[in-house]
Design an enzyme around this catalytic site. Structure first.
Site, PDB file in Angstrom:
ATOM      1  N   HIS A   7     -11.712  -5.225   8.260  1.00  0.00           N
ATOM      2  CA  HIS A   7     -12.488  -5.123   7.025  1.00  0.00           C
ATOM      3  C   HIS A   7     -13.758  -4.282   7.213  1.00  0.00           C
ATOM      4  O   HIS A   7     -14.653  -4.356   6.378  1.00  0.00           O
ATOM      5  CB  HIS A   7     -12.901  -6.505   6.523  1.00  0.00           C
ATOM      6  CG  HIS A   7     -11.781  -7.340   5.989  1.00  0.00           C
ATOM      7  ND1 HIS A   7     -10.788  -7.845   6.779  1.00  0.00           N
ATOM      8  CD2 HIS A   7     -11.488  -7.750   4.735  1.00  0.00           C
ATOM      9  CE1 HIS A   7      -9.945  -8.551   6.038  1.00  0.00           C
ATOM     10  NE2 HIS A   7     -10.340  -8.502   4.791  1.00  0.00           N
ATOM     11  N   GLU A  18       0.808  -1.219   0.000  1.00  0.00           N
ATOM     12  CA  GLU A  18       0.000   0.000   0.000  1.00  0.00           C
ATOM     13  C   GLU A  18       0.840   1.267   0.000  1.00  0.00           C
ATOM     14  O   GLU A  18       0.486   2.263  -0.645  1.00  0.00           O
ATOM     15  CB  GLU A  18      -0.955   0.018   1.192  1.00  0.00           C
ATOM     16  CG  GLU A  18      -2.121  -0.953   1.075  1.00  0.00           C
ATOM     17  CD  GLU A  18      -1.741  -2.391   1.368  1.00  0.00           C
ATOM     18  OE1 GLU A  18      -0.606  -2.617   1.845  1.00  0.00           O
ATOM     19  OE2 GLU A  18      -2.566  -3.285   1.116  1.00  0.00           O
TER      20      GLU A  18
HETATM   21  C1  LIG Z   1      -1.879  -4.652   4.326  1.00  0.00           C
HETATM   22  C2  LIG Z   1      -2.866  -5.534   3.643  1.00  0.00           C
HETATM   23  N1  LIG Z   1      -3.216  -5.272   2.371  1.00  0.00           N
HETATM   24  C3  LIG Z   1      -4.124  -6.044   1.744  1.00  0.00           C
HETATM   25  C4  LIG Z   1      -4.692  -7.086   2.384  1.00  0.00           C
HETATM   26  C5  LIG Z   1      -5.745  -7.927   1.665  1.00  0.00           C
HETATM   27  N2  LIG Z   1      -5.245  -9.272   1.423  1.00  0.00           N
HETATM   28  C6  LIG Z   1      -5.510 -10.277   2.271  1.00  0.00           C
HETATM   29  S1  LIG Z   1      -4.705 -11.658   1.881  1.00  0.00           S
HETATM   30  C7  LIG Z   1      -3.999 -10.941   0.523  1.00  0.00           C
HETATM   31  C8  LIG Z   1      -3.050 -11.749  -0.321  1.00  0.00           C
HETATM   32  C9  LIG Z   1      -1.906 -12.254   0.494  1.00  0.00           C
HETATM   33  O1  LIG Z   1      -1.054 -13.021  -0.282  1.00  0.00           O
HETATM   34  P1  LIG Z   1       0.175 -13.784   0.336  1.00  0.00           P
HETATM   35  O2  LIG Z   1       0.988 -12.867   1.191  1.00  0.00           O
HETATM   36  O3  LIG Z   1       0.873 -14.455  -0.777  1.00  0.00           O
HETATM   37  O4  LIG Z   1      -0.473 -14.857   1.329  1.00  0.00           O
HETATM   38  P2  LIG Z   1      -1.547 -15.998   1.011  1.00  0.00           P
HETATM   39  O5  LIG Z   1      -2.910 -15.381   1.191  1.00  0.00           O
HETATM   40  O6  LIG Z   1      -1.305 -16.474  -0.360  1.00  0.00           O
HETATM   41  O7  LIG Z   1      -1.332 -17.040   2.047  1.00  0.00           O
HETATM   42  C10 LIG Z   1      -4.417  -9.629   0.404  1.00  0.00           C
HETATM   43  C11 LIG Z   1      -4.053  -8.722  -0.696  1.00  0.00           C
HETATM   44  C12 LIG Z   1      -4.309  -7.321   3.717  1.00  0.00           C
HETATM   45  N3  LIG Z   1      -4.831  -8.338   4.434  1.00  0.00           N
HETATM   46  N4  LIG Z   1      -3.398  -6.545   4.319  1.00  0.00           N
END
Ligand SMILES: Cc1ncc(C[n+]2csc(CCOP(=O)(O)OP(=O)(O)O)c2C)c(N)n1
Lengths: 378, 324
Positions: B129, B60
């Site tokens: 959220h 972000e």
């Molecule tokens: C700071 C932040 N930005 C956006 C999100 C929304 N979000 C939740 S999970 C996710 C993807 C995460 O991907 P990764 O780090 O590869 O972990 P995975 O979910 O694949 O285990 C996003 C964009 C969040 N939780 N926190």
């Protein structure tokens, strides 16, 4: 890795090299690696298999509960069980873990009752266990934030003299879990840097499941995640994240380095999220069914089962385990509906240790309102 | 008039803004191929290409920070923060950079950035959220903050925000995303920096914005049964505030109730109440009341119905004001 054991194309060129440590092939054969070995006996493998099966059962049960409207949301761990169980079983009781929302297998291995996980995703509470009691923090949703917490915790261990004393009962380490997407966050880079500069006893365990929601790993980074370690000055190891023996061996070694005062390690566990990102997600929009099919052949449970069968594990073991998993499913289904509903009045008391006048006034206002409302209703 | 959901209305607004100005770029997590987790940007990447509709890495601070740099080349970035609770990693870029560069450069630098944030509760979501951080941006001088409440406004406000040369934090009430309404695609839109009376009434004024506009309208409808005629004002712009219609209304009704989901202390309601008491002191027949979320971190979702202002709490405040 023997290419004959790897029938499927990887999701990204970023996951093909450098080679990853593998000790158990997808078809259930033991593989040797010059630097890492799993030296446990069959009983230990059976115990790991048990954790894998139970983790999967928690996951599939929770998924079903969400579909029945009992949970608001569920992030499936399907396909990532070996990475979670292998790494978490490398922890000793006095070590500490900082997990994400998807690390159900880590919570399981730390002795957290899965009902707590259900409560979080049911919307009944925001945690439910005492981190100090289980050696695992509450799951973190803000991507990457926990890597800094882990680094701070590790600095604390070092300040308290709990590192490198040579006393196995005292020396401690910490592990931080995060995804491939998380590696794009500033927090994660800051954590790697700090930990390296301070030589903190922390293991960074990246579950590279190939996607951050819809975004594939090659849109997060141009170099394999494991190579990030070089730039920050800490060792990096890439491991087959669907191989529980390799995950355990690699993490054990990294944690031991940390406990011995030799500093942090970055582990990249190459795995795959078999299911949706969460129950609200539609992976059909961003990845091919054939890709998912390909990874099915690398299932983290099946290969252990094949190994155990080959090594003579009894039919009864598998039958009993199935029965135990079924019993766990039944228990969770029942427990889910027993989870107590949150009481806003009580929540006011948790905003601060030392409550404020404003806090208590708002609480009184709410309680009076509830009472009046219930009077009218009855 | 066309009937559509707020998601569709925003989507078509973004599309029109991109057609109107080739310098408009859309960036954010999962907004390209997936069309965003709420599908607000659905189909845009297909039609405008991945140079103008960019799936970003999960970062972000970088999403907003690179938008700052893009404005130096004349682009007009529209960035999506996936959920309210994920804006804080970008907070430093927003309040220290986006808000201040025009001022620091004595007007030489412009920051025509729109930061879209799906916000607010009521959808049964997990932690982080359901938050309402609008006041944290509204109190930062140099930022403009707006919130749409229905599809028609969403469609037009997003285009106006993009056309604005000032940075706009654009708060989208996610619990209203899927509600449909009439959108007049040919209308002459209301100016962006203005509030509006969405329901005229005599007996008290409800002042609100975003997700609570519908809740206040529902309350006003329910109050009709008791013979009460409530006026409802949608602030629309939270910074700058457009209080002229509010002042005029409260002078007529004598009673003002401010409603928002965000916590009470130092929320928008505090500012609105203070301004009303300055401007309407002699017309007020009761103190300005607030119906808001409580001063606590957003609770687990199964407690949110008790936390969020609902029809009953709003009508209770109306009764208290009128009984004063
Ligand atoms: C700071 C932040 N930005 C956006 C999100 C929304 N979000 C939740 S999970 C996710 C993807 C995460 O991907 P990764 O780090 O590869 O972990 P995975 O979910 O694949 O285990 C996003 C964009 C969040 N939780 N926190």
């Amino acid at each position: 890795m023997d290419p004959s054991n790897d029938p499927t194309p990887p999701t990204s060129p970023l996951t093909t090299s450098p080679p990853m440590v593998q000790l158990l092939s997808p078809s259930g054969e033991r593989v040797t690696d010059p630097r890492h070995a799993f030296d446990g006996d069959r009983a230990e493998i059976e115990a790991l298999y048990r954790d894998l099966v139970m983790t999967r059962r928690v996951d599939t049960e929770a998924y079903a509960l969400q579909r029945h409207g009992e949970l608001g949301l569920w992030p499936p761990a399907l396909g990532q069980e070996a990475a979670q169980v292998g790494s978490a079983r490398a922890l000793r009781p006095h070590d500490f873990a900082f997990p994400t929302y998807r690390d159900h297998g880590v919570a399981w291995c730390r002795g957290v009752d899965p009902t707590h996980l259900l409560g979080i995703f049911r919307g009944s509470h925001l945690g439910g266990w005492d981190p100090a009691e289980h050696g695992i923090a509450l799951p973190n949703i803000i991507i990457g934030a926990q890597t800094l917490h882990a680094t701070g915790y590790a600095m604390g261990l070092a300040l308290e003299g709990l590192v490198g004393t040579g006393d196995a009962e005292r020396d401690s380490a910490v592990i931080a879990y995060f995804g491939d997407g998380a590696t794009s966050q500033g927090d994660v880079s800051e954590a790697l840097d700090w930990a390296a500069v301070h030589q903190s006893p922390v293991v960074f365990f990246c579950e590279n499941n190939q996607y951050a929601i819809s975004v594939p790993v090659d849109s997060q980074t141009r170099v394999p995640i494991v190579q990030r370690a070089d730039g920050f000055g800490l060792p990096g190891v890439r491991v087959d994240g669907n191989d529980v023996l390799a995950c355990l061996a690699v993490t054990r070694q990294a944690l031991q380095r940390a406990r011995d005062g030799e500093g942090p390690t970055l582990i990249e566990a190459v795995t795959y999220r078999m299911g949706a990102h969460t129950t609200s997600d539609d992976p059909g929009r961003y990845r091919d069914a054939s890709e998912v099919e390909g990874w099915k052949a690398k299932d983290p449970l099946e290969r252990v089962r094949l190994l155990l069968v080959a090594e003579g594990t009894s039919e009864e073991f598998f039958a009993e385990l199935d029965a135990d998993a079924e019993a766990l499913g039944v228990r969770l289904r029942a427990a889910c509906q027993q989870i107590t509903e949150p009481d806003l009045a009580e929540l006011f008391d948790h905003v601060f240790v030392e409550s404020t006048v404003e806090n208590q006034q708002q609480k009184a206002e709410h309680v009076a309102w509830q009472a009046a409302f219930e009077e009218v209703a009855s | 008039m066309t009937r559509m959901s707020m998601v569709k209305a925003l989507n078509s607004g973004l599309r029109r803004a991109m057609e109107a100005d080739p310098q408009v770029l859309v960036m954010g997590e999962d907004i390209g191929r997936l069309g965003g987790v709420f599908r607000v940007t659905e189909g845009l990447q297909k039609d405008f290409g991945d140079g103008r509709v960019m799936d970003t890495p999960l970062a972000e601070s970088a999403i907003v920070g690179t938008a700052v740099g893009l404005t130096f080349r004349g682009f007009r970035p529209v960035v999506e923060i996936q959920f309210d609770g994920f804006v804080y990693p970008a907070y430093d870029q927003i309040v220290s950079q986006v808000a201040k560069l025009h001022f620091r450069s004595r007007g030489r630098v412009r920051m025509p950035i729109v930061i879209r944030i799906p916000y607010g509760g009521g959808i049964g979501a997990v932690e982080h959220h359901s938050e309402s951080p609008e006041a944290q941006f509204a109190l930062t001088a140099g930022l403009k903050v707006v919130s749409c409440a229905d599809p028609h406004d969403a469609h037009w406000m997003i285009q106006q925000a993009i056309a604005s040369d000032d940075p706009v934090v654009f708060m989208e009430p996610k619990r209203r995303y899927w509600e449909s309404g009439e959108v007049d695609l040919g209308a002459e839109p209301l100016p962006l920096w203005s509030s509006r009376i969405v329901r005229p009434g005599r007996d008290a004024t409800l002042i609100t914005y975003g997700p609570m506009v519908k809740t206040c309208l529902d309350s006003a409808r329910a109050a009709e049964a008791d013979g009460l005629d409530l006026e409802v004002i949608d602030l629309r712009t939270l910074s700058p505030l457009d209080l002229a219609p509010v002042v005029e209304s409260v002078r007529r009704t004598g009673h003002a109730i401010v409603v928002h989901e965000a916590a009470r202390t130092l929320g928008l309601g505090a500012e609105v109440a203070s301004r009303i008491s300055e401007e309407c002191f002699y017309s007020l027949e009761s103190p300005v009341l607030r119906v808001t979320g409580y001063d606590m971190p957003y609770p687990p979702s199964r407690a949110e119905h008790d936390f969020l202002p609902g029809l009953d709490r709003i009508l209770d405040a109306v009764d208290r004001a009128r009984a004063f």
